[in-house]
Design an enzyme around this catalytic site. Structure first.
Site, short mmCIF file in Angstrom:
data_model
loop_
_atom_site.label_atom_id
_atom_site.label_comp_id
_atom_site.label_asym_id
_atom_site.label_seq_id
_atom_site.Cartn_x
_atom_site.Cartn_y
_atom_site.Cartn_z
N CYS A 247 0.81 -1.22 0.00
CA CYS A 247 0.00 0.00 0.00
C CYS A 247 0.84 1.27 0.00
O CYS A 247 0.34 2.34 -0.35
CB CYS A 247 -0.94 -0.02 1.19
SG CYS A 247 -2.26 -1.27 1.06
N ASN A 379 -0.17 -2.12 -7.56
CA ASN A 379 -0.36 -3.02 -6.41
C ASN A 379 -1.83 -3.00 -6.00
O ASN A 379 -2.34 -1.96 -5.59
CB ASN A 379 0.50 -2.55 -5.23
CG ASN A 379 0.17 -3.30 -3.95
OD1 ASN A 379 0.56 -4.44 -3.78
ND2 ASN A 379 -0.56 -2.65 -3.06
N GLU A 380 -2.50 -4.12 -6.15
CA GLU A 380 -3.86 -4.29 -5.60
C GLU A 380 -4.84 -3.21 -6.04
O GLU A 380 -5.71 -2.82 -5.25
CB GLU A 380 -3.81 -4.33 -4.07
CG GLU A 380 -3.22 -5.58 -3.49
CD GLU A 380 -3.41 -5.65 -1.97
OE1 GLU A 380 -4.16 -4.83 -1.42
OE2 GLU A 380 -2.80 -6.54 -1.35
#
Length: 825
Positions: A247, A379-380
């Site tokens: 994150c 990312n994600e």
């Protein structure tokens, strides 16, 4: 199977038990029979050297106060409310006399905005991390400070704790020549974990970058890593290091740290902020609630990867935020700048020392390239279409200039669902090399999904399992992860990379559990999960040897349990709850015209009957479960009316409720009112069974209908079928995989027995010629066992077993992971 052969297996376990090496079964009858059949003539998947790696993200104080060996907290006085609402520029400091942090043209450098103005005869003391600054008797510690004194000054630097001095004080003379760095060395006279560093000045002075490093860093490197933590990473023998997030990469502003951006303090992790001299690096807020000094930056990550023989795998932002922020940045110039930054990163890693960014690397002390081969973009991201449009631009630019670099995409934050399916389709259509999957699920899920990758397309994109864990640090969690890892290895032709996450947790600064390695300011310890990862990572093998195993005899009973109502950061009202058996008999009815005596409150929040409704009124409470009925109920219809009154999410209707840790619930308007899903909780750990995008309107009453038939569940919202699922995957506790180690010639038989019964197993090596003695490594403990600073309940035990033959038996202990290394002749 002959009785003699079974005695061989029991004898092996009896020997280990007698030696106190593994626990004995609770009762002699707690034994289940299995068979493993190996086919050495068949050719299984090749396993790459990079199969298992580690993922480092600065969460739980993993960097500052953790792997980065700096002992001074907030060394450059840059802490801010942007990092944490409780922070000030003097957080972790105490001023005696006159001193204040200023931000003006007298600063050390443009990107190091703050410094301390200290009055004559005043001092400042730093408290370090955790309980204080840790020093070991006889060890050396290197102090440095950037200082400026218009009239010159003498600095007295001391280390002490409540009991007195920890080292002889040092005197540093500051000249009138403007900002300069000054150094001194301490030798600790006592061991303490409560130390304080004090800098006193005889005349007015400006201070910045006040630093104290242990001389004994990992490999003795300057600006180095905490030795015990780095050694724990190295002991895993990882094939790759994924960094820096997570994150950290895809949250915050995508702007730079400059006057043009207003010195933006909540930015995504951008590599150029983190290289060069430490006093010239930017500072930034960390999305996990503290500050990042960037003393541990890209150069240090590359150096660590090289030191431990691992492939570096950096992750760069794709200009689509995730981790709950979920916004796409629409700025073509900014996108082009980030793409160029990524190209510059590759040059920093691989370019000659004469190139622009290769020169920066060389100046930092590494003239030779770092041999970067893989890079991940994003990312994600929870916006798959927006993410993929930008990913394609990154990939095109990288492949045009660096065609040998493999560019990795991702599939969002979950193991399934609309975002996952959309992302995978986009990746397949674009023929992406590799897709990063992330999931944190219950132990039950990991036992049920050993076959997850059996059906993946062998000709499609490969899988990078970049983040996974089973929601706990008990040995039970490690066992279920081990069972899942046998499936990863069996599918090594599809799953090319895998890393547990997160890697580190400082016990006094925890934002996320579970974690692989735990520490404080003076000690570190391996979790049970770490011991499982280490066993697999140091015994991989080069190729899978196909094998099969019998399963655990079991019958899947119907879903049974009471019913429940709950909320999460929301106030809501429920009415007209009715449970009817499949035979039409009424099991429960409640219109709340009286009291709520049929309901048991087991969660948080505040429930009361108001105007003929059952209302939960605490808008901040999470998991406010109330339940009613009989845990033995099965095959029923649950109907209710639900109305959201206020808050972040919707409402939760539970069924199959056995107790507070075991149930199903329909989470309508969850995840900040963006998704609706059915989740299953097993022993407190939740996993998602079915999920769709969806939200709940405040003030609107919804009709909810849940039909439970056997293990089939159908869900209706306002009379329309929302979805259905069948929970009929067995949570198989006995898993195995066999690999071949080319270097040693060993067959490595890896067996996980995640149950309370021993596994008496007939092993058929398919005609392989083998030595009679096997080297055995066993992890065995109670399912609730946890490692800590003072207790190591889960640790490998090494032994030998002399009963190996083409066909032999072995009894694998209850709750164990066992590796047999069998030499082929």
């Amino acid at each position: 199977m002959s009785r003699t052969r079974w005695r061989l297996g029991l004898g092996a376990t009896a020997f280990l038990v007698a030696a106190g090496l593994v626990p004995a079964p609770a009762h002699a009858e707690d034994v289940t029979d299995y068979a493993i059949t190996v086919d050495p003539a068949a050719r299984g998947a090749k396993i790459d050297d990079t199969m298992y790696g580690v993922f480092f993200e600065d969460i739980n104080r993993a960097a500052d106060g953790g792997l980065y060996a700096e002992l001074v907290q907030n060394r450059s006085f840059e802490y801010s409310t942007a990092d944490n609402s409780s922070y000030t520029p003097l957080t972790s400091w105490t001023v005696s006399g006159a001193g204040q942090v200023v931000n003006d043209d007298g600063r050390l450098g443009e990107r190091n905005r703050n410094y301390l103005s200290l009055g004559a005869g005043s001092s400042v003391t730093n408290a370090g991390y955790n309980t204080g600054i840790h020093v070991d008797e006889g060890k050396k510690y290197d102090f440095s400070v950037w200082a400026r004194a218009d009239a010159g000054t003498a600095l007295t630097v001391s280390l002490q704790d409540a009991e007195g001095t920890l080292a002889a004080a040092r005197r540093v003379t500051v000249t009138k020549s403007g900002w300069a760095q000054y150094k001194a060395t301490f030798t600790a006279t006592r061991t303490s974990s409560d130390g304080r560093l004090t800098v006193a000045s005889s005349a007015a002075a400006a201070l910045d970058m006040v630093s104290l490093f242990p001389r004994d860093t990992y490999r003795g490197e300057p600006n180095g890593l905490r030795k015990d933590l780095a050694e724990k990473i190295a002991a895993l023998q990882p094939g790759f290091v994924r960094f820096p997030g997570g994150c950290l990469v895809n949250t915050g502003s995508m702007e730079d740290y400059s006057a043009a951006s207003g010195w933006q303090r909540k930015r995504s992790y951008q590599w150029k902020d983190t290289v060069g001299p430490v006093e010239q690096r930017a500072t930034n807020a960390n999305v996990w609630g503290y500050n990042q000094s960037y003393g541990l930056g890209y150069y240090e990550y590359f150096r660590l990867s090289e030191d431990i023989g691992a492939m570096p795998l950096p992750v760069v932002p794709a200009l689509v935020t995730g981790c709950g922020q979920n916004k796409a940045v629409v700025d073509e110039a900014l996108l082009k700048r980030h793409i160029q930054d990524t190209l510059d990163l590759i040059e920093f890693a691989n370019g000659p020392a004469s190139s622009t960014w290769g020169k920066v690397r060389a100046k930092m002390g590494h003239a030779k390239p770092f041999h970067l081969t893989h890079i991940e973009v994003g990312n994600e991201e929870n916006l798959p279409n927006e993410f993929f449009a930008r990913f394609k631009e990154f990939r095109a630019a990288i492949q045009a200039k660096y065609p040998d670099i493999q560019v990795i995409s991702n599939s969002g934050p979950d193991d399934s669902g609309t975002t996952f399916d959309t992302a995978w389709q986009l990746n397949r259509d674009a023929k992406v090399d590799m897709v990063d999957e992330h999931y944190y699920n219950s132990p039950q899920w990991f036992l049920q999904n050993n076959d997850r990758y059996d059906s993946y397309d062998r000709s499609g994109p490969k899988v990078f399992l970049g983040e996974y864990a089973s929601q706990g640090n008990t040995f039970k969690n490690g066992l279920t992860e081990a069972a899942f890892m046998t499936g990863l290895e069996r599918n090594a032709d599809v799953v090319k990379l895998a890393s547990y996450a997160p890697l580190f947790a400082n016990e006094d600064y925890v934002q996320w559990r579970p974690d692989l390695i735990w520490f404080n300011n003076h000690a570190s310890w391996n979790s049970a999960n770490y011991e499982v990862q280490k066993l697999f990572m140091t015994n991989v093998g080069d190729r899978v040897v196909p094998s099969t195993a019998t399963g655990t005899p079991s019958l899947l009973a119907p879903i049974t349990g009471a019913v429940g109502l709950s909320t999460w950061a929301t106030t809501a009202a429920y009415d007209d709850v009715r449970v009817t058996g499949a035979d039409g008999n009424t099991l429960l009815t409640d219109d709340f015209s009286g009291d709520a005596s049929q309901w048991t409150h087991s969660g948080g929040g505040s429930w009361s009957v108001q105007d003929g409704q059952y209302v939960q009124t605490d808008v901040t409470a999470e998991n406010t479960m109330v339940s009613a009925g009989d845990p033995s109920w099965h095959d029923y219809d649950l109907k209710a009316k639900a109305t959201k009154k206020a808050g972040k999410e919707g409402f939760l209707v539970a069924f199959g409720v056995k107790d507070t840790g075991n149930y199903y619930w329909w989470n309508i308007g969850g995840w900040n009112n963006t998704q609706t899903a059915v989740e299953q909780a097993v022993d407190g750990g939740k996993s998602t069974l079915i999920s769709k995008a969806g939200s709940v309107e405040t003030g609107r009453t919804y009709d909810i209908d849940v039909k439970v038939r056997g293990r089939q569940v159908t869900l209706y919202l306002d009379g329309q079928e929302w979805g259905s699922f069948t929970d009929d995957k067995p949570a198989e506790p006995f898993r195995q995989v066999v690999t071949h180690d080319k270097k040693t010639g060993d067959l490595i038989v890896k067996v996980v027995n995640a149950q309370n019964a021993a596994a008496r197993t007939a092993v058929d090596l398919g005609g392989a010629k083998v030595a009679s003695r096997a080297r055995v490594t066993t992890l065995a403990a109670g399912p609730d066992a946890v490692n800590s600073e003072t207790s190591t309940a889960v640790a490998p035990v090494r032994s030998t077993f002399d009963g190996v033959a083409g066909k032999f038996s072995y009894t694998f202990p209850a709750n164990s992971v066992t590796f047999l290394r069998i030499r082929q002749r």
